[in-house]
Design a protein around this motif. Structure first.
Motif, PDB file in Angstrom:
ATOM      1  N   LEU A   1      49.287 -59.850   7.202  1.00 37.54           N
ATOM      2  CA  LEU A   1      51.397 -59.674   7.860  1.00 37.54           C
ATOM      3  C   LEU A   1      51.367 -60.676   8.473  1.00 37.54           C
ATOM      4  CD1 LEU A   1      53.926 -57.919   6.982  1.00 37.54           C
ATOM      5  CD2 LEU A   1      53.551 -56.979   8.832  1.00 37.54           C
ATOM      6  N   VAL A   2      52.920 -61.490   7.836  1.00 37.11           N
ATOM      7  CA  VAL A   2      53.206 -62.625   8.731  1.00 37.11           C
ATOM      8  C   VAL A   2      54.153 -62.045   9.822  1.00 37.11           C
ATOM      9  CG1 VAL A   2      54.532 -64.556   8.702  1.00 37.11           C
ATOM     10  CG2 VAL A   2      52.080 -64.409   7.489  1.00 37.11           C
ATOM     11  N   TRP A   3      55.616 -60.803   8.708  1.00 33.89           N
ATOM     12  CA  TRP A   3      56.339 -60.479   9.318  1.00 33.89           C
ATOM     13  C   TRP A   3      57.458 -59.885   7.999  1.00 33.89           C
ATOM     14  CZ3 TRP A   3      61.622 -60.681   7.503  1.00 33.89           C
ATOM     15  CH2 TRP A   3      62.545 -60.797   7.826  1.00 33.89           C
ATOM     16  N   HIS A   4      57.899 -58.775   8.615  1.00 34.68           N
ATOM     17  CA  HIS A   4      58.442 -57.636   7.518  1.00 34.68           C
ATOM     18  C   HIS A   4      59.953 -57.017   8.403  1.00 34.68           C
ATOM     19  CE1 HIS A   4      57.932 -53.889   8.927  1.00 34.68           C
ATOM     20  NE2 HIS A   4      57.189 -54.459  10.043  1.00 34.68           N
ATOM     21  N   GLY A   5      61.204 -57.371   7.878  1.00 36.11           N
ATOM     22  CA  GLY A   5      61.993 -56.711   7.878  1.00 36.11           C
ATOM     23  C   GLY A   5      63.717 -56.961   6.511  1.00 36.11           C
ATOM     24  N   VAL A   6      64.436 -55.295   7.823  1.00 32.54           N
ATOM     25  CA  VAL A   6      66.022 -55.609   7.065  1.00 32.54           C
ATOM     26  C   VAL A   6      66.891 -56.989   6.893  1.00 32.54           C
ATOM     27  CG1 VAL A   6      65.588 -52.983   6.587  1.00 32.54           C
ATOM     28  CG2 VAL A   6      67.386 -54.537   8.840  1.00 32.54           C
ATOM     29  N   ILE A   7      67.323 -57.323   6.138  1.00 28.62           N
ATOM     30  CA  ILE A   7      68.216 -58.434   6.156  1.00 28.62           C
ATOM     31  C   ILE A   7      69.916 -57.966   6.415  1.00 28.62           C
ATOM     32  CG2 ILE A   7      68.641 -60.235   4.524  1.00 28.62           C
ATOM     33  CD1 ILE A   7      65.682 -59.725   5.106  1.00 28.62           C
ATOM     34  N   PRO A   8      69.935 -58.728   7.293  1.00 27.22           N
ATOM     35  CA  PRO A   8      71.496 -58.070   7.924  1.00 27.22           C
ATOM     36  C   PRO A   8      72.026 -59.007   6.874  1.00 27.22           C
ATOM     37  CG  PRO A   8      70.554 -60.611   8.862  1.00 27.22           C
ATOM     38  CD  PRO A   8      69.895 -59.766   8.083  1.00 27.22           C
ATOM     39  N   SER A   9      73.566 -58.343   6.929  1.00 25.10           N
ATOM     40  CA  SER A   9      74.843 -58.807   6.133  1.00 25.10           C
ATOM     41  C   SER A   9      75.127 -60.637   6.515  1.00 25.10           C
ATOM     42  CB  SER A   9      75.697 -57.922   6.375  1.00 25.10           C
ATOM     43  OG  SER A   9      74.984 -56.281   5.975  1.00 25.10           O
ATOM     44  N   THR A  10      75.473 -60.543   7.807  1.00 22.58           N
ATOM     45  CA  THR A  10      75.876 -62.084   8.611  1.00 22.58           C
ATOM     46  C   THR A  10      74.771 -62.031   9.198  1.00 22.58           C
ATOM     47  OG1 THR A  10      77.952 -61.051  10.017  1.00 22.58           O
ATOM     48  CG2 THR A  10      78.179 -61.446   7.664  1.00 22.58           C
TER      49      THR A  10
ATOM     50  N   THR B   1      71.278 -59.410  18.215  1.00 27.27           N
ATOM     51  CA  THR B   1      70.810 -58.136  19.052  1.00 27.27           C
ATOM     52  C   THR B   1      71.029 -56.766  18.096  1.00 27.27           C
ATOM     53  OG1 THR B   1      73.380 -58.078  19.480  1.00 27.27           O
ATOM     54  CG2 THR B   1      71.762 -59.544  20.692  1.00 27.27           C
ATOM     55  N   ASP B   2      71.165 -55.883  18.489  1.00 24.86           N
ATOM     56  CA  ASP B   2      71.487 -54.524  18.021  1.00 24.86           C
ATOM     57  C   ASP B   2      72.857 -54.111  18.199  1.00 24.86           C
ATOM     58  OD1 ASP B   2      68.470 -54.260  18.055  1.00 24.86           O
ATOM     59  OD2 ASP B   2      69.043 -52.691  19.832  1.00 24.86           O
ATOM     60  N   ASP B   3      73.584 -54.990  18.532  1.00 26.92           N
ATOM     61  CA  ASP B   3      74.990 -54.813  18.723  1.00 26.92           C
ATOM     62  C   ASP B   3      75.535 -55.463  17.649  1.00 26.92           C
ATOM     63  OD1 ASP B   3      75.510 -53.724  20.680  1.00 26.92           O
ATOM     64  OD2 ASP B   3      75.924 -55.200  22.631  1.00 26.92           O
ATOM     65  N   ASP B   4      75.220 -56.112  16.374  1.00 27.78           N
ATOM     66  CA  ASP B   4      75.319 -56.771  15.522  1.00 27.78           C
ATOM     67  C   ASP B   4      74.388 -57.391  14.361  1.00 27.78           C
ATOM     68  OD1 ASP B   4      74.965 -60.116  17.750  1.00 27.78           O
ATOM     69  OD2 ASP B   4      73.913 -58.391  16.434  1.00 27.78           O
ATOM     70  N   PHE B   5      73.425 -56.680  14.775  1.00 29.48           N
ATOM     71  CA  PHE B   5      73.129 -56.030  13.372  1.00 29.48           C
ATOM     72  C   PHE B   5      73.253 -55.269  12.114  1.00 29.48           C
ATOM     73  CE2 PHE B   5      68.864 -57.470  12.233  1.00 29.48           C
ATOM     74  CZ  PHE B   5      68.035 -56.325  10.880  1.00 29.48           C
ATOM     75  N   GLU B   6      74.052 -54.921  11.229  1.00 29.55           N
ATOM     76  CA  GLU B   6      74.255 -55.027  10.104  1.00 29.55           C
ATOM     77  C   GLU B   6      73.918 -55.250   9.287  1.00 29.55           C
ATOM     78  OE1 GLU B   6      78.313 -53.774   8.234  1.00 29.55           O
ATOM     79  OE2 GLU B   6      78.744 -54.830   9.317  1.00 29.55           O
ATOM     80  N   ILE B   7      72.971 -54.078   8.559  1.00 25.75           N
ATOM     81  CA  ILE B   7      71.842 -54.761   7.292  1.00 25.75           C
ATOM     82  C   ILE B   7      72.939 -54.534   5.946  1.00 25.75           C
ATOM     83  CG2 ILE B   7      69.851 -53.936   8.559  1.00 25.75           C
ATOM     84  CD1 ILE B   7      69.768 -51.232   7.173  1.00 25.75           C
ATOM     85  N   GLN B   8      72.037 -55.076   5.389  1.00 23.50           N
ATOM     86  CA  GLN B   8      72.729 -55.082   3.932  1.00 23.50           C
ATOM     87  C   GLN B   8      72.241 -53.443   3.216  1.00 23.50           C
ATOM     88  OE1 GLN B   8      71.859 -59.093   1.476  1.00 23.50           O
ATOM     89  NE2 GLN B   8      72.016 -59.544   2.786  1.00 23.50           N
TER      90      GLN B   8
END
Length: 352
Positions: free
Chosen positions: A40-49, A59-66
């Motif tokens: 594994l290198v990296w994994h995660g959800v993709i932000p909307s912007t 940051t958690d405040d602006d992390f809105e996911i697609q």
């Protein structure tokens, strides 16, 4: 930052109803020391912007996911339905996984030695995931095994990928998720003919692996059956529908018959060591009446499968090395090659 390393990026839509994304599962497997799984290198959800700054810091405040929005409109009159019923679908998130294990599809194997060696690696991945991480893969199939070249090794090793359908096991060793999962042609006989209240076991995954090997042998190992015979056996084992109206039994009939008398595999003159291995593991799975006492309990204990797989793999590798050392060809199985679906990959390469 560029590292000049080759990686594989998997772009998918992860169901938020699942317990863990695939990257988290790989983290657990690797931490537990499970071999023959992707690094594994990296994994995660993709932000909307993305923030308009350099470097980009989330940051958690602006992390809105697609996320998908279909489930919000499933009751609308214009939404697609099946036979008048709305489709039940959960919300999914845009998710990416990056691994540093990059390989070739299993069907590119060079011969008997590489096929058995790679699937023996996968067998160990299944056992270790079960014993070390209490997890079942639940989708062992042709597409989920890759071949990875390491240094100047004579054969590539097998790596088991796509763990997103896997599930933890309970104290009895059964999947905590009930019902059938996987790629239908390779699902175990017990699961393909079961109701949705049956939980998979390690032996179901191992049986799926055996069907992958049989499928590969049909299509890419040399044998003496003509094309019509081959097509018939492949159809009966992996595609036959009986009865036609019962979807659950699409892939079950041929497998059940072959476990009874091996009619769809015993007449293929594959290399002798391979034939002996296949006949033995099928006898472990469903011993014929005269051999019940000899083979009783061997299927339930993976150590027996491990022993015969290891012994056969070593013999086939040794046989291949003898051939490359210019020992006379009669040491190899004598096969009348009437139908060979795929030629050797390079001039002078033995497709054994």
């Amino acid at each position: 930052m560029s590292t000049h390393n080759i990686v594989f990026l998997k772009d998918t839509w992860w169901s938020l109803e699942r317990c863990s994304p695939e990257g988290t599962i790989l983290e657990e497997l690797l931490a537990d020391g499970v071999e023959h799984v992707p690094g594994l290198v990296w994994h995660g959800v993709i932000p909307s912007t993305l923030p308009d700054q350099d470097p980009c810091v989330l940051t958690d405040d602006d992390f809105e996911i697609q996320v998908t929005m279909y489930c919000d409109y499933v009751q609308e009159p214009w939404a697609y339905s099946m036979r008048g019923n709305s489709l039940l679908t959960g919300r999914r998130s845009h998710y990416r996984l990056v691994v540093d294990t990059v390989g070739y599809p299993l069907e590119s194997f060079s011969g008997t030695a590489e096929l058995l060696h790679a699937t023996y690696n996968v067998f160990h991945a299944l056992r270790q995931a079960f014993t070390k991480s209490s997890r079942l893969h639940r989708d062992v199939s042709l597409a989920n095994i890759i071949l990875v070249r390491e240094g100047d090794a004579a054969v590539r090793r097998g790596v088991l990928i796509d763990w997103d359908a896997s599930a933890p096991v309970n104290e009895t060793g059964r999947s905590v998720v009930l019902g059938v999962a996987g790629t239908y042609p390779f699902i175990s006989l017990a699961m393909i003919q079961s109701s949705n209240d049956r939980a998979q076991t390690l032996l179901d995954d191992i049986e799926s692996l055996i069907y992958v090997v049989i499928y590969c042998a049909y299509l890419w190992l040399p044998h003496d059956r003509n094309k019509e015979d081959l097509e018939y056996c492949v159809y009966q084992m992996f595609d036959a529908r009986f009865p036609p109206s019962e979807y659950r039994l699409i892939h079950g009939r041929g497998k059940a018959i072959n476990l009874e008398d091996q009619r769809y595999t015993s007449d293929f003159h594959w290399p002798q060591l391979f034939r002996d291995w296949l006949s033995t593991v099928l006898n472990y799975r469903a011993p014929p009446f005269p051999l019940i006492a000899e083979f009783e309990g061997k299927w339930e204990d993976p150590e027996h499968l491990d022993e015969i797989a290891l012994r056969t793999t070593i013999l086939v590798l040794a046989q291949r090395n003898l051939y490359r050392s210019h020992i006379k060809a009669p040491l190899l199985p004598a096969i009348a090659l009437v139908y060979t679906p795929r030629p050797p990959q390079s001039p002078g390469q033995l497709l054994d």
